[in-house]
Structure formats: structure tokens, C-alpha cells
Design a protein around this motif. Structure first.
Motif, short mmCIF file in Angstrom:
data_model
loop_
_atom_site.label_atom_id
_atom_site.label_comp_id
_atom_site.label_asym_id
_atom_site.label_seq_id
_atom_site.Cartn_x
_atom_site.Cartn_y
_atom_site.Cartn_z
N GLU A 261 99.85 30.67 -21.00
CA GLU A 261 99.82 31.82 -21.93
C GLU A 261 98.65 32.75 -21.64
N ILE B 193 89.19 16.87 -23.94
CA ILE B 193 89.20 18.33 -23.78
C ILE B 193 88.25 18.71 -22.64
N ASP C 266 92.38 27.97 -32.43
CA ASP C 266 92.88 26.76 -31.76
C ASP C 266 94.07 26.22 -32.53
N VAL C 267 94.99 25.64 -31.78
CA VAL C 267 96.20 25.10 -32.40
C VAL C 267 95.97 23.69 -32.95
N GLU C 268 94.91 23.03 -32.49
CA GLU C 268 94.65 21.64 -32.90
C GLU C 268 93.59 21.58 -33.99
N GLY D 211 90.95 29.00 -27.82
CA GLY D 211 90.59 27.67 -27.36
C GLY D 211 89.21 27.28 -27.88
N THR D 212 89.15 26.90 -29.16
CA THR D 212 87.87 26.50 -29.76
C THR D 212 87.34 25.23 -29.13
N GLY D 213 88.28 24.28 -28.84
CA GLY D 213 87.86 22.95 -28.39
C GLY D 213 86.91 22.34 -29.41
N THR D 214 85.86 21.69 -28.93
CA THR D 214 84.87 21.10 -29.84
C THR D 214 83.66 22.01 -30.02
N HIS E 120 90.48 19.45 -33.21
CA HIS E 120 89.48 20.08 -32.33
C HIS E 120 88.60 21.02 -33.16
N GLY F 237 95.97 27.98 -35.37
CA GLY F 237 97.29 28.50 -35.04
C GLY F 237 97.45 28.71 -33.55
N ALA G 280 85.75 21.17 -21.59
CA ALA G 280 84.91 22.26 -22.11
C ALA G 280 84.39 23.11 -20.95
N ALA H 233 97.73 30.83 -30.25
CA ALA H 233 97.04 32.07 -29.87
C ALA H 233 97.95 33.28 -29.96
N GLU I 143 87.67 34.19 -29.38
CA GLU I 143 87.84 33.11 -28.39
C GLU I 143 89.18 32.41 -28.64
N GLY J 78 92.59 28.80 -23.36
CA GLY J 78 93.57 27.95 -24.03
C GLY J 78 94.58 27.39 -23.05
N ASP J 79 95.85 27.68 -23.29
CA ASP J 79 96.94 27.20 -22.44
C ASP J 79 97.07 28.13 -21.22
C1 SAM Z 1 89.99 23.93 -22.47
S1 SAM Z 1 90.02 23.65 -24.19
C2 SAM Z 1 88.87 24.82 -24.84
C3 SAM Z 1 87.46 24.41 -24.63
C4 SAM Z 1 86.45 25.30 -25.33
N1 SAM Z 1 86.62 26.70 -25.00
C5 SAM Z 1 85.07 24.84 -24.98
O1 SAM Z 1 84.54 25.20 -23.93
O2 SAM Z 1 84.47 24.07 -25.75
C6 SAM Z 1 91.55 24.38 -24.64
C7 SAM Z 1 91.80 24.43 -26.12
O3 SAM Z 1 92.90 25.30 -26.32
C8 SAM Z 1 93.71 24.77 -27.35
N2 SAM Z 1 95.06 25.34 -27.14
C9 SAM Z 1 96.00 24.97 -26.23
N3 SAM Z 1 97.08 25.75 -26.34
C10 SAM Z 1 96.82 26.64 -27.33
C11 SAM Z 1 97.55 27.72 -27.92
N4 SAM Z 1 98.77 28.04 -27.49
N5 SAM Z 1 96.98 28.41 -28.92
C12 SAM Z 1 95.73 28.10 -29.37
N6 SAM Z 1 95.00 27.10 -28.85
C13 SAM Z 1 95.53 26.38 -27.85
C14 SAM Z 1 93.63 23.26 -27.19
O4 SAM Z 1 93.92 22.62 -28.41
C15 SAM Z 1 92.18 23.09 -26.74
O5 SAM Z 1 91.33 22.80 -27.83
#
Ligand code: SAM
Length: 229
Positions: A157, A53, A104-106, A80-83, A109, A132, A55, A134, A78, A153-154
Motif C-alpha cells: 500500500e 515488528i 496503525d491497524v494493530e 505504521g506506529t509500531g511500538t 502495537h 485503522g 522498527a 492507512a 506517520e 506500513g504495508d
Molecule cells: C514496520 S512496522 C512500523 C514500525 C514503526 N514505524 C517504527 O519504526 O517503530 C509496520 C506497522 O504498520 C502496521 N500496518 C500494516 N499494515 C497497515 C495498514 N494497512 N494500515 C495501517 N497500519 C498498518 C503494522 O501493524 C505495523 O505496526
């Protein structure tokens, strides 16, 4: 406050390129390292690398913390939770009773992010993690209720997420889109891949939106910021 150093005399065009190539890169590195990242955030960043990921950079994290603190943010959302790297920076700047809603969808993560929040001593009442997509979740979040919304996130989108974010922000609230320079491709008009075009278009839309006061901060991968008037 001291006086500013004298502006260097304008160098010859070729050597000016060299100045940009060396001094500017050095300044960017210095900017990114200016605020020391807390150990718990570094641990979350290591976990992000393990999971592949990207960050927010330390400089972008510090900017998010600053915005959250300046807004005395009590409600932040937010995508895109990521880690949890961006989440930890935001939580540090927010009011003590502020709540971060993070999507976040994952599931994996978000599990890592929850571990990072716990390791940093964040009370469980301060985070609301929603699993879920976004664009399924955001329409369910309240109008005008958030001080800051981060879209990370994506990229495909991001524009639709930004539309939702503008609806969700209170007057004076701040929209932030991370990776707005999209791997340094946005500034090069020859780059026409889908994600680059999407980010370039989003930048134009935010700049031209009369509801917003924008600034594009060249920190990390580019933080597109805008205050809702
Ligand atoms: C760039 S990372 C986020 C990093 C985080 N903001 C950080 O700095 O720690 C993008 C995240 O968006 C999530 N993601 C991707 N497409 C998504 C969607 N359509 N809806 C929700 N989350 C999504 C991914 O699973 C990933 O964890």
C-alpha cells in the motif's frame, strides 16, 4: 574543517569487490551506531522485537530526527506506529509543541507505542494515535497541512499512501518512505516478488514526479525522501 584524505589508488577489480565487502559493511555499521539511541527508544525497539515488528534502524531514526528538526516540524503524520521507535525519534526532532499523528491497524502495537511515549515523558497532547487502516484514515487528513509524512506500513500500500502523503504535505514538506530498498532486493532486477516490485516502482514514481525533489538515502532499510516543491 580539515582537508579530505587522499583518495586511495584504484584497486584491481577483484580486490575492489573485497573492499566493498569489508570496508563498506564496516562503514554501514559505523553509520548506524553513529548516533546513540536513547534508552527509551531502545526499550521500544526491544518491545518491537518481542512483537515481531521491524522498527526503523537507529541510523534511519537519527535521519528522521534530523529532517523533523530541519523542518522545525509542528505537524508530522506517520503510517505504521509500531511500538513507537520512529515516533520517538521524530518527536525529539520536532518543535516542542509539534503533534505527531500516527496510524496503525494493530491496537496492540499502538498500546505499546503509547506506553513508550509516556515512558519517554512525551506529553499526551503531542501525539494523536489513530487506529485503522492507512488507506481508510489518510483521506480524512487535511491537504497541505503536514511538514513531514512517514510511510512505514504495508509495502503493498506504500504507493497509495505516498499519493495521499503528497496531497497532505505543505510546499517544502518532506515525504519519507522507509524500507525503500526492501531487504536489499530492490537493487537486484532479478527479484520480482510483489513487495519488491511495489517498492521498486514507487522509487521510480517518486524520482520521476515533477512535484518532488527526491533522494534515496541508503540508511537502515533505505529511506526514500522527497521534498514537495
Ligand atoms: C514496520 S512496522 C512500523 C514500525 C514503526 N514505524 C517504527 O519504526 O517503530 C509496520 C506497522 O504498520 C502496521 N500496518 C500494516 N499494515 C497497515 C495498514 N494497512 N494500515 C495501517 N497500519 C498498518 C503494522 O501493524 C505495523 O505496526
Amino acid at each position: 574543517m580539515g582537508s579530505r584524505p587522499a583518495r586511495p589508488s584504484r584497486p584491481h577489480a577483484r580486490s575492489e569487490e573485497a573492499v566493498i565487502a569489508t570496508d563498506k559493511v564496516q562503514s554501514w555499521v559505523y553509520t548506524e551506531e553513529y548516533c546513540t539511541e536513547p534508552e527509551t527508544v531502545r526499550d521500544a525497539r526491544d518491545r518491537a522485537e518481542e512483537l515481531g515488528i521491524s522498527a526503523v534502524s537507529p541510523g534511519a531514526g537519527a535521519a528522521l530526527r534530523l529532517l523533523a528538526a530541519a523542518l522545525r516540524a509542528r505537524a508530522v503524520a506517520e503510517v505504521g506506529t509500531g511500538t513507537g521507535v520512529s515516533g520517538l525519534w521524530l518527536l525529539e526532532g520536532m518543535a516542542d509543541d509539534g503533534v505527531l499523528t500516527t496510524i496503525d491497524v494493530e491496537v496492540e502495537h499502538q498500546r505499546a507505542a503509547k506506553e513508550a511515549f509516556a515512558a519517554a515523558g512525551v506529553r499526551s497532547t503531542r501525539t494523536r494515535t489513530i487506529s485503522g487502516r492507512a488507506l481508510d484514515v489518510l483521506p480524512r487528513l487535511a491537504d497541505g497541512a503536514y511538514d513531514l509524512v512517514l510511510v512505514d506500513g504495508d509495502p503493498a500500500e506504500a504507493a497509495d499512501c505516498a499519493d495521499q502523503a503528497i496531497r497532505m504535505l505543505r510546499t517544502g514538506g518532506v515525504l519519507v518512505v522507509n524500507e525503500a530498498l526492501w531487504h536489499d532486493r530492490v537493487a537486484d532486477p532479478a527479484r520480482r516478488d510483489e513487495d519488491t516490485v511495489a517498492m521498486r516502482e514507487l522509487g521510480r514514481r517518486v524520482r520521476d514526479d515533477e512535484r518532488l525533489l527526491p533522494a534515496l538515502l541508503p540508511v537502515g532499510g533505505g529511506l526514500l525522501t522527497a521534498v514537495k516543491r
